[in-house]
Design a protein around this motif. Structure first.
Motif, PDB file in Angstrom:
ATOM      1  N   UNK A  54       0.793  -1.229   0.000  1.00 26.44           N
ATOM      2  CA  UNK A  54       0.000   0.000   0.000  1.00 26.44           C
ATOM      3  C   UNK A  54       0.830   1.286   0.000  1.00 26.44           C
ATOM      4  N   UNK A  55       2.128   1.184   0.335  1.00 24.61           N
ATOM      5  CA  UNK A  55       2.951   2.380   0.457  1.00 24.61           C
ATOM      6  C   UNK A  55       4.380   2.067   0.036  1.00 24.61           C
ATOM      7  N   UNK A  56       4.989   2.970  -0.717  1.00 22.61           N
ATOM      8  CA  UNK A  56       6.405   2.848  -1.069  1.00 22.61           C
ATOM      9  C   UNK A  56       7.019   4.240  -1.135  1.00 22.61           C
ATOM     10  N   UNK A  57       8.243   4.339  -0.671  1.00 26.58           N
ATOM     11  CA  UNK A  57       8.994   5.597  -0.704  1.00 26.58           C
ATOM     12  C   UNK A  57      10.392   5.258  -1.195  1.00 26.58           C
ATOM     13  N   UNK A  58      10.945   6.086  -2.086  1.00 24.82           N
ATOM     14  CA  UNK A  58      12.212   5.734  -2.699  1.00 24.82           C
ATOM     15  C   UNK A  58      13.057   6.971  -2.972  1.00 24.82           C
ATOM     16  N   UNK A  59      14.206   7.072  -2.301  1.00 30.23           N
ATOM     17  CA  UNK A  59      15.176   8.133  -2.548  1.00 30.23           C
ATOM     18  C   UNK A  59      16.351   7.494  -3.284  1.00 30.23           C
ATOM     19  N   UNK A  60      16.219   7.407  -4.611  1.00 28.82           N
ATOM     20  CA  UNK A  60      17.117   6.612  -5.444  1.00 28.82           C
ATOM     21  C   UNK A  60      18.440   7.324  -5.704  1.00 28.82           C
ATOM     22  N   UNK A 120       5.931  -0.825   2.335  1.00 30.55           N
ATOM     23  CA  UNK A 120       5.091  -1.489   3.329  1.00 30.55           C
ATOM     24  C   UNK A 120       4.399  -2.667   2.650  1.00 30.55           C
ATOM     25  N   UNK A 121       4.705  -3.866   3.102  1.00 32.32           N
ATOM     26  CA  UNK A 121       4.110  -5.063   2.517  1.00 32.32           C
ATOM     27  C   UNK A 121       3.123  -5.649   3.525  1.00 32.32           C
ATOM     28  N   UNK A 122       1.892  -5.899   3.058  1.00 29.18           N
ATOM     29  CA  UNK A 122       0.851  -6.385   3.968  1.00 29.18           C
ATOM     30  C   UNK A 122       0.001  -7.464   3.309  1.00 29.18           C
ATOM     31  N   UNK A 123      -0.483  -8.380   4.141  1.00 26.77           N
ATOM     32  CA  UNK A 123      -1.496  -9.325   3.681  1.00 26.77           C
ATOM     33  C   UNK A 123      -2.786  -8.531   3.485  1.00 26.77           C
ATOM     34  N   UNK A 124      -3.498  -8.805   2.409  1.00 28.62           N
ATOM     35  CA  UNK A 124      -4.721  -8.047   2.122  1.00 28.62           C
ATOM     36  C   UNK A 124      -5.779  -8.230   3.194  1.00 28.62           C
TER      37      UNK A 124
END
Length: 141
Positions: free
Chosen positions: A43-49, A58-62
């Motif tokens: 549901x959420x990702x943040x990336x300072x590449x 953020x990895x979650x079971x549905x």
């Protein structure tokens, strides 16, 4: 933390290198492919590449029964070539991108987690990589 086991997963995506890189690195795309099975999502990702930059997904079971943050700090970023990072638990990951015409080979190597079976880890990471391939190839953006 050093571990002697290194796991490799790879796929060839039927898409040009620039598109593969974009979909791998942009949070709006990461949230669409970063799961090993259909009963999980990101549901959420943040990336300072950039080297020294941080990332987190953020990895979650549905069904809400489980979830965790997957993150780390980039050690090396070479545009359209290599991304290397250290996970929060100290393990190293290296991803190489090799584009030729309208396809791109993605090879991911990572230090095995000593607490889980190698086969389980390889299957999980390969499943995420397969989901990435499917997402990129089916997207018309």
């Amino acid at each position: 933390m050093q571990t002697s086991k290194i796991i490799t997963v790879e796929t060839t995506v039927q898409a040009p290198l620039e598109k593969v890189w974009k979909y791998w690195t942009e949070p709006k795309h990461i949230t669409k492919w970063n799961n090993a099975s259909d009963d999980w999502h990101t549901p959420f990702a943040e990336n300072n590449l950039r080297a020294g930059g941080k990332f987190v997904s953020r990895m979650e079971a549905k069904d809400g029964s489980a979830g965790f943050d997957f993150g780390g700090i980039y050690d090396e970023v070479n545009l359209h070539e290599v991304i290397a990072y250290t996970m929060d638990d100290g393990r190293k990951v290296r991803i190489t991108f090799n584009g030729q015409e309208n396809e791109t080979k993605v090879i991911e190597t990572f230090d095995a987690d000593p607490t889980n079976p190698i086969e389980f880890q390889q299957q999980g990471w390969q499943a995420i990589l397969n989901h990435f391939k499917q997402y990129v190839e089916q997207s018309n953006e």
